[in-house]
Design a protein around this motif. Structure first.
Motif, PDB file in Angstrom:
ATOM      1  N   PRO A 190       2.629  -1.440 -16.285  1.00  0.00           N
ATOM      2  CA  PRO A 190       2.420  -0.645 -15.063  1.00  0.00           C
ATOM      3  C   PRO A 190       1.354  -1.289 -14.168  1.00  0.00           C
ATOM      4  O   PRO A 190       0.403  -1.917 -14.653  1.00  0.00           O
ATOM      5  CB  PRO A 190       1.927   0.705 -15.598  1.00  0.00           C
ATOM      6  N   LEU A 191       1.528  -1.117 -12.870  1.00  0.00           N
ATOM      7  CA  LEU A 191       0.653  -1.772 -11.889  1.00  0.00           C
ATOM      8  C   LEU A 191      -0.795  -1.287 -11.979  1.00  0.00           C
ATOM      9  O   LEU A 191      -1.055  -0.081 -12.033  1.00  0.00           O
ATOM     10  CB  LEU A 191       1.187  -1.511 -10.474  1.00  0.00           C
ATOM     11  N   GLN A 192      -1.737  -2.256 -12.029  1.00  0.00           N
ATOM     12  CA  GLN A 192      -3.180  -1.975 -11.918  1.00  0.00           C
ATOM     13  C   GLN A 192      -3.764  -3.036 -10.988  1.00  0.00           C
ATOM     14  O   GLN A 192      -3.760  -4.223 -11.317  1.00  0.00           O
ATOM     15  CB  GLN A 192      -3.873  -2.078 -13.283  1.00  0.00           C
ATOM     16  N   ALA A 193      -4.222  -2.601  -9.803  1.00  0.00           N
ATOM     17  CA  ALA A 193      -4.806  -3.550  -8.844  1.00  0.00           C
ATOM     18  C   ALA A 193      -6.187  -3.055  -8.440  1.00  0.00           C
ATOM     19  O   ALA A 193      -6.359  -1.875  -8.129  1.00  0.00           O
ATOM     20  CB  ALA A 193      -3.906  -3.671  -7.619  1.00  0.00           C
ATOM     21  N   LEU A 194      -7.165  -3.952  -8.472  1.00  0.00           N
ATOM     22  CA  LEU A 194      -8.548  -3.595  -8.116  1.00  0.00           C
ATOM     23  C   LEU A 194      -8.795  -3.859  -6.631  1.00  0.00           C
ATOM     24  O   LEU A 194      -8.524  -4.957  -6.144  1.00  0.00           O
ATOM     25  CB  LEU A 194      -9.525  -4.432  -8.955  1.00  0.00           C
ATOM     26  N   VAL A 195      -9.302  -2.854  -5.918  1.00  0.00           N
ATOM     27  CA  VAL A 195      -9.707  -3.045  -4.519  1.00  0.00           C
ATOM     28  C   VAL A 195     -11.138  -3.574  -4.543  1.00  0.00           C
ATOM     29  O   VAL A 195     -12.055  -2.860  -4.957  1.00  0.00           O
ATOM     30  CB  VAL A 195      -9.666  -1.709  -3.727  1.00  0.00           C
ATOM     31  N   PHE A 196     -11.340  -4.858  -4.166  1.00  0.00           N
ATOM     32  CA  PHE A 196     -12.707  -5.399  -4.204  1.00  0.00           C
ATOM     33  C   PHE A 196     -13.346  -5.472  -2.824  1.00  0.00           C
ATOM     34  O   PHE A 196     -14.525  -5.751  -2.683  1.00  0.00           O
ATOM     35  CB  PHE A 196     -12.769  -6.765  -4.918  1.00  0.00           C
ATOM     36  N   ASP A 197     -12.569  -5.188  -1.784  1.00  0.00           N
ATOM     37  CA  ASP A 197     -13.132  -5.128  -0.430  1.00  0.00           C
ATOM     38  C   ASP A 197     -12.089  -4.518   0.488  1.00  0.00           C
ATOM     39  O   ASP A 197     -10.904  -4.489   0.159  1.00  0.00           O
ATOM     40  CB  ASP A 197     -13.505  -6.541   0.057  1.00  0.00           C
ATOM     41  N   SER A 198     -12.523  -4.041   1.641  1.00  0.00           N
ATOM     42  CA  SER A 198     -11.555  -3.562   2.638  1.00  0.00           C
ATOM     43  C   SER A 198     -12.138  -3.760   4.025  1.00  0.00           C
ATOM     44  O   SER A 198     -13.348  -3.698   4.208  1.00  0.00           O
ATOM     45  CB  SER A 198     -11.207  -2.098   2.396  1.00  0.00           C
ATOM     46  N   ILE A 199     -11.255  -4.027   4.981  1.00  0.00           N
ATOM     47  CA  ILE A 199     -11.689  -4.183   6.364  1.00  0.00           C
ATOM     48  C   ILE A 199     -10.809  -3.291   7.239  1.00  0.00           C
ATOM     49  O   ILE A 199      -9.783  -2.797   6.784  1.00  0.00           O
ATOM     50  CB  ILE A 199     -11.594  -5.653   6.852  1.00  0.00           C
ATOM     51  N   PHE A 200     -11.230  -3.098   8.478  1.00  0.00           N
ATOM     52  CA  PHE A 200     -10.444  -2.262   9.383  1.00  0.00           C
ATOM     53  C   PHE A 200      -9.822  -3.125  10.463  1.00  0.00           C
ATOM     54  O   PHE A 200     -10.495  -3.907  11.119  1.00  0.00           O
ATOM     55  CB  PHE A 200     -11.339  -1.189  10.019  1.00  0.00           C
ATOM     56  N   ASP A 201      -8.505  -3.005  10.592  1.00  0.00           N
ATOM     57  CA  ASP A 201      -7.782  -3.715  11.638  1.00  0.00           C
ATOM     58  C   ASP A 201      -7.383  -2.661  12.672  1.00  0.00           C
ATOM     59  O   ASP A 201      -6.720  -1.674  12.330  1.00  0.00           O
ATOM     60  CB  ASP A 201      -6.533  -4.372  11.016  1.00  0.00           C
ATOM     61  N   SER A 202      -7.761  -2.868  13.926  1.00  0.00           N
ATOM     62  CA  SER A 202      -7.534  -1.823  14.930  1.00  0.00           C
ATOM     63  C   SER A 202      -6.051  -1.571  15.186  1.00  0.00           C
ATOM     64  O   SER A 202      -5.687  -0.540  15.732  1.00  0.00           O
ATOM     65  CB  SER A 202      -8.262  -2.162  16.225  1.00  0.00           C
ATOM     66  N   TYR A 203      -5.169  -2.499  14.796  1.00  0.00           N
ATOM     67  CA  TYR A 203      -3.721  -2.293  14.987  1.00  0.00           C
ATOM     68  C   TYR A 203      -3.038  -1.765  13.732  1.00  0.00           C
ATOM     69  O   TYR A 203      -2.058  -1.043  13.808  1.00  0.00           O
ATOM     70  CB  TYR A 203      -3.044  -3.604  15.407  1.00  0.00           C
ATOM     71  N   ARG A 204      -3.540  -2.159  12.547  1.00  0.00           N
ATOM     72  CA  ARG A 204      -2.836  -1.838  11.295  1.00  0.00           C
ATOM     73  C   ARG A 204      -3.567  -0.826  10.414  1.00  0.00           C
ATOM     74  O   ARG A 204      -3.045  -0.412   9.392  1.00  0.00           O
ATOM     75  CB  ARG A 204      -2.616  -3.128  10.466  1.00  0.00           C
ATOM     76  N   GLY A 205      -4.795  -0.459  10.771  1.00  0.00           N
ATOM     77  CA  GLY A 205      -5.575   0.464   9.937  1.00  0.00           C
ATOM     78  C   GLY A 205      -6.355  -0.290   8.867  1.00  0.00           C
ATOM     79  O   GLY A 205      -6.685  -1.463   9.035  1.00  0.00           O
ATOM     80  N   ALA A 206      -6.618   0.388   7.752  1.00  0.00           N
ATOM     81  CA  ALA A 206      -7.421  -0.222   6.685  1.00  0.00           C
ATOM     82  C   ALA A 206      -6.601  -1.271   5.931  1.00  0.00           C
ATOM     83  O   ALA A 206      -5.456  -1.036   5.566  1.00  0.00           O
ATOM     84  CB  ALA A 206      -7.900   0.847   5.723  1.00  0.00           C
ATOM     85  N   VAL A 207      -7.223  -2.450   5.729  1.00  0.00           N
ATOM     86  CA  VAL A 207      -6.577  -3.532   4.971  1.00  0.00           C
ATOM     87  C   VAL A 207      -7.381  -3.704   3.681  1.00  0.00           C
ATOM     88  O   VAL A 207      -8.570  -4.013   3.723  1.00  0.00           O
ATOM     89  CB  VAL A 207      -6.598  -4.865   5.772  1.00  0.00           C
ATOM     90  N   ALA A 208      -6.737  -3.439   2.538  1.00  0.00           N
ATOM     91  CA  ALA A 208      -7.429  -3.545   1.246  1.00  0.00           C
ATOM     92  C   ALA A 208      -7.226  -4.937   0.670  1.00  0.00           C
ATOM     93  O   ALA A 208      -6.098  -5.453   0.655  1.00  0.00           O
ATOM     94  CB  ALA A 208      -6.893  -2.495   0.288  1.00  0.00           C
TER      95      ALA A 208
END
Length: 597
Positions: A190-208
């Motif tokens: 089963p899928l397990q992915a760690l979010v180690f950072d995120s940024i905000f793109d004004s066109y696409r929203g949050a990018v993890a």
């Protein structure tokens, strides 16, 4: 299965981490000569100016090794400052190995040690590198010995590099391929992915930015984030080069990005786990914790009409910085503003500077505070991050304040003076170890309130810039703390209130009163400046009234005529004093920050 290596670079500030990252990108032809520039992964102007990494970055390279295979190398860059240590820990969790960079001229420093211990705790393979070997002041043998003592490696394991002269870059890449183990992970699990950072793109929203530990993440998959349990659709998945490269899927062991139509960066929390909504993993990856502000300060617009603009600016800024928290507050002295929580003093400076530069805001900042736990006599616990919220003296049973464990690495000739400074700051001495005969590693426990202020500047000044500091939060302890109120003509100025230790309260009150006396302009009436603890005044000074010469037009005649005019002036001044409103210049609020304790 592609041969993947996930690694990061750890180093103290200014040891050449960003320059080494630039060299690796250039050597693997990830960037063309035209795209190459210094500090390539540092995207903010502030990062370039200060020469520090504020936001962590990730980038993928392809390297044809000497064994004939082509390896995919994922470099996860990390912030270098103590304020961002949680982000560093999550970046390390996404890797299997770390390049430990030590400056040949400066040797091992405090953050080198703390980040190294973090990497060892995360079970990473350490590749030691001595950078800047081309400098005339390089002490290569001394630094090698320091590294051997620190991590117990062999001398031949240490790679000598000069990022500026492009020496040793190939050896470093070969070491990454040979010494760092490939990522383990089961694509069928089963899928397990760690979010180690995120940024905000004004066109696409949050990018993890994610690292896949198990399973496969594909576009159009229904996924969820463990912390907020929100169901989303994976709109776009890909790898990270200089830009985002859409690949449609990410398999176990790889690093890339995920866009899932999330509008707020607070929903893609650093350290969170992503899994499939149906038939997903039941357990999250370990290590997640809520980022908690350590320092609080009030931000007010210099012009009260600009309040709405400041609110908008903070809302937009918060989309990019999930660590910033703010709530509206009012102050009788400064009007409407916001109480903001920051990770530390550097984070506070960066937020302030970016609000002024990028959002064109003019801001007044109040004195930074930490969060105190106040226990009242009726057993109620009150959390106080603003001195004006402190309960009255008679209701308080005891107060607890946050403590940190600090590590100071310094040349041994400055140990005595730094010990003296630590004692002044209520430090509790714990231990001293010598890295080599000329460098000491001293451990202290400090109240956080004492070191967020000007401790770092004094440390650098005493040690001529050679000492380095790193600290971590260890908990709350009981202390004799009091709130000092500043009164102008009997009126409290809430923005100047502070919480400090009882022993320092008298001196602090005196210094604030003296400073304000110089800064508050003289009026037509006398201004009494007082520092008080509850109803007890601990210091007082007076701004003398300006004297208008009412006798100028009165020449000759009887003395009673002059006396009558003076009496009339006296009456007028009395009345002014009763209704007089004291104007406090903006510098007065900043002056408290500059008081030499």
């Amino acid at each position: 299965m592609i041969d993947i290596r996930n690694f990061c670079i750890i180093a103290h500030i200014d040891h050449g981490k960003s320059t080494i990252a630039d060299c690796l990108l250039e050597f693997t032809h990830t960037v063309s000569k035209r795209e190459a520039k210094e500090q390539l992964l540092d995207s903010l102007d502030l990062e370039r100016e200060r020469g520090i990494t504020i936001k962590s970055h990730a980038i993928q390279m392809k390297y044809p090794a000497h064994d004939g295979k082509i390896y995919v190398l994922n470099l996860i860059d990390t912030p270098g400052h103590v304020d961002f240590s949680y982000e560093v820990s999550r970046s390390l969790a996404a890797c299997e190995g770390a390049i430990l960079v030590v400056d040949a001229a400066q040797g091992v420093e405090a953050q080198t040690i703390s980040n190294l211990y973090m990497a060892i705790d995360a079970g990473l393979e350490i590749i030691p590198v001595v950078n800047k070997i081309d400098l005339p002041s390089a002490m290569i043998d001394v630094v090698k010995k320091q590294i051997i003592d620190l991590i117990g490696c062999k001398e031949e394991d240490i790679i000598l590099v000069s990022a500026k002269e492009r020496i040793g870059i190939e050896e470093m890449l070969e070491a990454v391929v040979k010494r760092i183990s490939p990522p383990k992970g089961d694509e069928k699990a089963p899928l397990q992915a760690l979010v180690f950072d995120s940024i905000f793109d004004s066109y696409r929203g949050a990018v993890a930015y994610v690292r896949i530990f198990n399973g496969v993440l594909k576009e159009k998959d229904e996924i969820k984030f463990f912390v907020n349990d929100k169901k989303c659709l994976a709109e776009e998945v890909g790898t990270l080069r200089l830009g985002r490269i859409r690949t449609g899927e990410l398999a176990a062991g790889n690093v890339g990005y995920l866009i899932a139509g999330v509008k707020d960066v607070h929903d893609t929390k650093v350290g969170d786990t992503v899994t499939h909504f149906r038939n997903g993993s039941d357990t999250a990856l370990p290590g997640y914790k809520e980022i908690k502000p350590m320092v609080y300060s009030g931000l007010y617009p210099t012009d009260t009409d600009e309040y709405e603009n400041l609110r908008e600016a903070l809302e937009k800024f918060r989309l990019n910085d999930s660590a910033l928290s703010y709530t509206p507050e009012t102050s009788t002295a400064l009007g409407f503003g916001f109480r903001c929580g920051f990770l530390g003093m550097l984070h506070m400076e960066i937020v302030q500077e970016r609000l002024e530069r990028e959002y064109d805001q003019s801001i007044v900042t109040t004195l930074p505070n930490v969060e105190y736990w106040v226990y009242k006599k009726n057993g109620v616990k009150v959390v106080v991050d603003n001195p004006s919220d402190m309960p009255s003296v008679g209701d308080i049973d005891h107060v607890e304040e946050p403590y940190v464990k600090a590590q100071i690495v310094t040349p041994s000739e400055y140990v005595g003076n730094l010990m003296q400074l630590a004692i002044e700051k209520r430090g509790v001495y714990k231990n001293t170890t010598y890295i080599d005969p000329t460098r000491a590693d001293i451990e202290f426990e400090f109240p956080l309130a004492e070191i967020i202020f000007d401790y770092y500047d004094k440390l650098k000044s005493i040690s001529r810039g050679y000492a380095s500091l790193d600290y971590e939060f260890i908990g709350y302890r009981e202390s004799d703390l009091v709130k000092i109120d500043i009164l102008l003509n009997g009126e409290k100025v809430d923005a100047l209130s502070i919480i400090c230790h009882e022993k320092k309260s008298f001196t602090w009150g005196q210094k604030v009163c003296t400073k304000l006396k110089d800064l508050i302009p003289r009026q037509m009436f006398e201004i009494a400046i007082q520092a008080a603890i509850g109803s007890k005044v601990v210091s007082r000074t007076t701004v003398k009234a300006m004297r208008k010469n009412v006798l100028a037009k009165c020449y000759g005649g009887d003395i009673t005529r002059k006396r009558k005019l003076l009496e009339k002036q006296k009456e007028g001044k009395k009345r002014m004093k009763q209704v007089g409103n004291v104007e406090i210049p903006q510098e007065a609020f900043l002056a408290v920050l500059q008081i030499d304790d």
